[in-house]
Motif scaffolding. Structure first.
Motif, short mmCIF file in Angstrom:
data_model
loop_
_atom_site.label_atom_id
_atom_site.label_comp_id
_atom_site.label_asym_id
_atom_site.label_seq_id
_atom_site.Cartn_x
_atom_site.Cartn_y
_atom_site.Cartn_z
N ALA A 79 0.79 -1.34 0.03
CA ALA A 79 0.01 -0.13 0.04
C ALA A 79 0.88 1.35 0.04
N LYS A 80 2.02 1.24 0.70
CA LYS A 80 2.86 2.38 0.62
C LYS A 80 4.25 2.03 0.56
N GLU A 81 5.08 2.77 0.19
CA GLU A 81 6.64 2.62 -0.09
C GLU A 81 7.36 2.16 1.03
N PRO A 82 7.81 1.00 1.32
CA PRO A 82 8.56 0.64 2.25
C PRO A 82 9.58 1.66 2.68
N ALA A 83 9.66 1.76 4.27
CA ALA A 83 10.87 2.57 4.76
C ALA A 83 12.27 2.13 5.01
N THR A 84 12.36 0.80 5.17
CA THR A 84 13.32 0.15 5.43
C THR A 84 13.28 -1.25 4.63
N ILE A 85 14.47 -2.10 4.54
CA ILE A 85 14.44 -3.32 4.17
C ILE A 85 13.69 -4.25 4.88
N TYR A 86 13.43 -4.07 6.13
CA TYR A 86 12.63 -4.96 6.92
C TYR A 86 10.90 -4.91 6.52
N ASP A 87 10.59 -3.94 5.96
CA ASP A 87 9.38 -3.66 5.48
C ASP A 87 8.95 -4.13 3.98
N CYS A 88 10.05 -4.47 3.44
CA CYS A 88 10.03 -5.04 1.81
C CYS A 88 9.52 -6.35 1.86
N HIS A 89 8.22 -6.56 2.02
CA HIS A 89 7.68 -8.16 2.26
C HIS A 89 7.44 -8.67 0.75
N ASN A 90 7.58 -7.86 -0.16
CA ASN A 90 7.24 -8.59 -1.60
C ASN A 90 8.62 -8.25 -2.29
N LEU A 91 9.82 -8.03 -1.71
CA LEU A 91 10.87 -7.93 -2.54
C LEU A 91 12.11 -9.10 -1.78
N CYS A 92 12.82 -9.40 -2.81
CA CYS A 92 14.01 -10.30 -2.27
C CYS A 92 15.23 -9.86 -2.92
N PHE A 93 16.29 -9.62 -2.06
CA PHE A 93 17.65 -9.21 -2.51
C PHE A 93 18.90 -9.93 -2.83
#
Length: 832
Positions: free
Chosen positions: A180-194
């Motif tokens: 819904a909103k842009e993640p502020a940190t890596i910990y909030d990137c629930h749909n991204l893998c790095f």
């Protein structure tokens, strides 16, 4: 990049001009590869000037520089120039060797290529991860390393380990869909893998967002893909060298003080100081790093020719200490090239029809069961039958020991489960007791023949089912079982007796049945009785004190889970140095625990990252050959240490003692440095020497006591003969003593090398390498010739020895060699 987390899937695909169904075209992928560059995070490459600078970071070099400064200040500019010349020459030799070794290691790393399953031109393909580009559609499965920053488009139970990136040890679940909103940190990137993270559970389809240095990992430069272990041998050598330096400095201080007290005002303090520094440098085994590097590099390059990539160079030393080698059966002892040999009694006619749908959809299939099933289906004409839509998949799990696929046709939605027969049978409640007995007898019969088996079952699901969970694997309808033959590799039959000759115990840790494991163990000569097999569950049920004893008794452990592998390795490590060959993500803890960790090239990315050694060809014989190579490297390192310590200690104490008896120095500082150079020059070649079979027939570990004792015994012999040289030539005056003692000291060190290189009488030993012979010959000729040259006379202060003097020198050298052989033989019989 975090803003990509908020875009809808269609917006994201449109932004990258990509398609979920077709992926990128090969042409577009090539264009983007040219634009964005290869998907690589270039680690810091050691530059030539850094290698050169390392040559001057040594306490011994500092001592020489101080000596050069002192003699320059007192006006001896020629001497200072020569000392600086020695520094530059030693630095140059070290630089050339280290630079070549660095280049060799970089060349070896080219063998290591992570791979990714990517959709190109509408087809799933396995490509080098370095070829990924933004916009690629990739598949992630359990055990895969994520090699680019990606957005998850669809997933099933996806859990990712982000420890490399965040330091958090707890695995993180990931889900598809936009945020819904842009993640502020890596910990909030629930749909991204790095990039740099690892899939620990589940599977997913994802879109590549960034590659190479544009990834999150690339921007913060924290990617660490190699296990960093320091060799115990290297640590011991470092501690030992520090001990020697302290001991020598204390002895030197005593000698200098004694000289000042005995000679009083006649002592030249600056001359004594330079003399003392030269003595310290002469006794330190400064060539050991070069010998070790040369030995390890030669060993690594030799193994590379056999398809073995050494990621941690000191692992070559460590592999020689392996006492127990734990290996899987499949693909290492056997070909891992399966063919279908039969079906269980009462197998349904549609068994192959369903089996075909459990095979991976990639063009280039790598899983042996998939290859065998695909082949038999093609031969039976089943591969072309109308294929249902593949909706979801539960990847193979080594704990569940099965996988499942969800399929749909217009009139039917169902699940096919494929896995270990006993696991699948347990999920089929409608199997009668008689059917179970019949199946069990058939499985045991096939197992005793060394064949592997899998079973298949199905379950109809509701039309709206779109995903699978492990809980869905119940109430299955049994279809039947299939048997597969996996031939034993011819090299295995040679490797097992060779390992036995080397004193290495081989342990088979396999997930296969006891019958299959026992049949293979007997066929290769590891077992006399095929029923002498321990299961992982039985071992785990033993009392703690009995587990270690059971591992000593049993060579084959079957039905082993990854967790049990770890505990088995841990138990063995308490008594032995263990080498472990693994391949899966769940093997990573055991790989890190083992003294030497080995994986095959097809292993999971995380397993390859944790390993010390990668086998491009999975072959037990190669591993056993590597163990022998490691022992040869170790043996040559010990040879150098014994040779240089015994010789240098002898010269050090003889020169130091004699300096108290005469009003001049028994050997000038420049002469000592030249002696050190000419004697070390061929000694370094010991890294290339041949090794007696007895040296690699059993595991050896670094033994300080043995090195010190033999160095003391033979060092005393060296000191005695040095003092005989002193007594013989001291009446000839300063120049005669210094020249003849210089020649005698080097010749005794050179010939001593041919004695200490073997525990046997020198004539019974394996022949020395041609490099040792040639370099020793060159050093000997240079030693004899230099006093007759203008350079030797003007710069080093030599005088030409007379023929009678040279005869005496050669006679004493021969006597020294004879006495050394006698003392060495006595020592190894009585003490060593």
């Amino acid at each position: 990049m975090f803003h990509h987390a908020t875009l809808h899937d269609n917006e994201l695909l449109s932004h990258f001009t990509s398609s979920l169904e077709a992926g990128l075209s090969s042409t577009e992928a090539a264009s983007r590869l040219h634009e964005h560059g290869r998907n690589e995070i270039t680690a810091h490459q050691v530059q030539w000037y850094e290698i050169l600078a390392r040559q001057f970071k040594s306490a011994f070099i500092y001592l020489l520089v101080v000596a050069a400064a002192i003699v320059f200040v007192i006006g001896e500019r020629l001497d200072a120039s020569v000392i600086v010349g020695f520094v530059l020459l030693n630095a140059g030799l070290g630089f050339v060797q280290e630079y070549r070794s660095e280049m060799s290691l970089q060349a070896l790393q080219e063998f290591i290529h992570p791979r990714t399953r990517v959709k190109r031109d509408g087809q799933w393909k396995v490509v080098d991860s370095a070829e990924l580009v933004p916009g690629d559609i990739i598949s992630l499965q359990t055990g895969d390393a994520v090699t680019a920053d990606v957005r998850v488009l669809s997933e099933h139970n996806l859990t990712v380990n982000e420890t490399n990136l965040t330091g958090e040890s707890v695995a993180v679940p990931k889900r598809a869909g936009h945020l819904a909103k842009e993640p502020a940190t890596i910990y909030d990137c629930h749909n991204l893998c790095f990039s740099g993270t690892t899939v620990v559970e589940g599977d997913a389809t994802a879109l590549v967002l960034a590659t190479g240095t544009n990834t999150r990992m690339g921007s913060i430069a924290k990617l660490t893909v190699e296990t960093t272990k320091e060799s115990e041998f290297s640590r011991s050598i470092t501690r030992f060298s520090s001990f020697i330096l302290r001991m020598i400095l204390v002895t030197l201080l005593v000698v200098l003080v004694a000289n000042l007290l005995l000679k009083g005002k006649g002592a030249n303090i600056l001359e004594l100081l330079v003399f003392g520094i030269a003595l310290v440098v002469s006794v330190i085994p400064e060539g050991l790093p070069v010998v070790t590097t040369v030995s390890l590099s030669r060993g690594a390059l030799g193994l590379a020719k056999h398809g073995v990539v050494v990621k941690r160079l000191t692992a070559i030393e460590d592999i020689g200490t392996i006492e127990v080698l734990c290996s899987d059966k499949t693909g290492t002892l056997t070909e891992n090239s399966l063919t279908v040999t039969g079906y269980s009694p009462g197998a349904r006619e549609d068994l192959l029809y369903h089996a075909a749908f459990t095979v991976a959809e990639t063009e280039d299939k790598t899983e042996p069961f998939d290859i065998a099933i695909d082949q038999v289906c093609r031969e039976a004409g089943r591969a072309s039958e109308g294929r249902p839509e593949r909706l979801a998949e539960l990847p193979f799990d080594p704990v569940r020991r099965r996988n499942a696929v969800l399929l749909r046709l217009p009139e039917r939605t169902w699940m096919v489960v494929r896995g270990a027969p006993e696991e699948v049978m347990a999920l089929c409640p409608r199997l009668s007791l008689e059917e179970r007995h019949t199946l069990t007898r058939w499985l045991e019969e096939r197992g005793r023949g060394g064949e592997r088996t899998i079973a298949l079952a199905v379950r109809d699901l509701s039309a709206g089912t779109l995903s699978l969970r492990p809980a869905d694997e119940c109430e299955l309808e049994f279809l039947g079982a299939m048997a597969f033959a996996d031939p034993i590799k011819p090299s295995t039959f040679k490797a097992v007796p060779l390992a036995r000759e080397l004193g290495v115990a081989i342990k088979i840790l396999t997930g296969d049945s006891p019958e299959v494991a026992g049949a293979v163990g007997q066929a290769i000569g590891l077992l006399d009785d095929p029923e002498k097999v321990l299961t992982g569950a039985t071992w785990l049920g033993l009392p703690g004190e009995q587990r270690a004893e059971a591992l000593e008794e049993y060579s084959v452990i079957a039905r082993v889970t990854p967790e049990q592998k770890y505990e088995i390795i841990q138990t063995l490590q308490a008594r032995h140095t263990v080498g472990f060959l693994g391949e899966g993500i769940n093997d990573a803890p055991a790989l890190k625990l083992a003294g030497v960790s080995l994986v095959v090239q097809s292993a999971a990315d995380i397993a390859r990252q944790a390993a010390d050694i990668i086998l491009l060809e999975s072959d037990l014989e190669v591993i056993v050959d590597g163990i022998r190579s490691g022992r040869e490297v170790f043996a040559n390192g010990i040879k150098y240490l014994k040779s240089t310590l015994a010789s240098n200690f002898g010269n050090f104490y003889a020169v130091a003692i004699s300096s108290l008896m005469i009003p001049f120095l028994p050997m000038k500082p420049l002469q000592i440095l030249l002696l050190n150079l000419l004697s070390d020059f061929p000694m370094i070649s010991i890294a290339t020497d041949n090794v007696d079979p007895a040296e690699w027939e059993r595991p050896r570990k670094y033994d300080v006591r043995e090195v010190v004792l033999i160095s003391i015994f033979l060092g005393v012999v060296s000191t005695v003969f040095d003092l005989i040289f002193f007594a013989t030539f001291v009446r000839g005056g300063e120049a005669v003593l210094q020249t003849n003692w210089f020649v005698g000291s080097i010749l005794t060190e050179l010939i001593f090398l041919f004695s200490i290189r073997t525990r046997l009488p020198f004539w019974q030993a394996v022949r020395p390498s041609s490099t040792v012979v040639w370099l020793t010959g060159v050093a000997a000729v240079a030693t004899v010739v230099v006093p007759y040259t203008a350079l030797g006379q003007r710069v080093f202060g030599f005088v030409p020895p007379t023929a009678p003097q040279m005869g005496v020198i050669l006679g004493l050298v021969a006597a020294f060699f004879a006495v050394t052989e006698v003392v060495k033989g006595w020592y190894y019989r009585q003490v060593g």
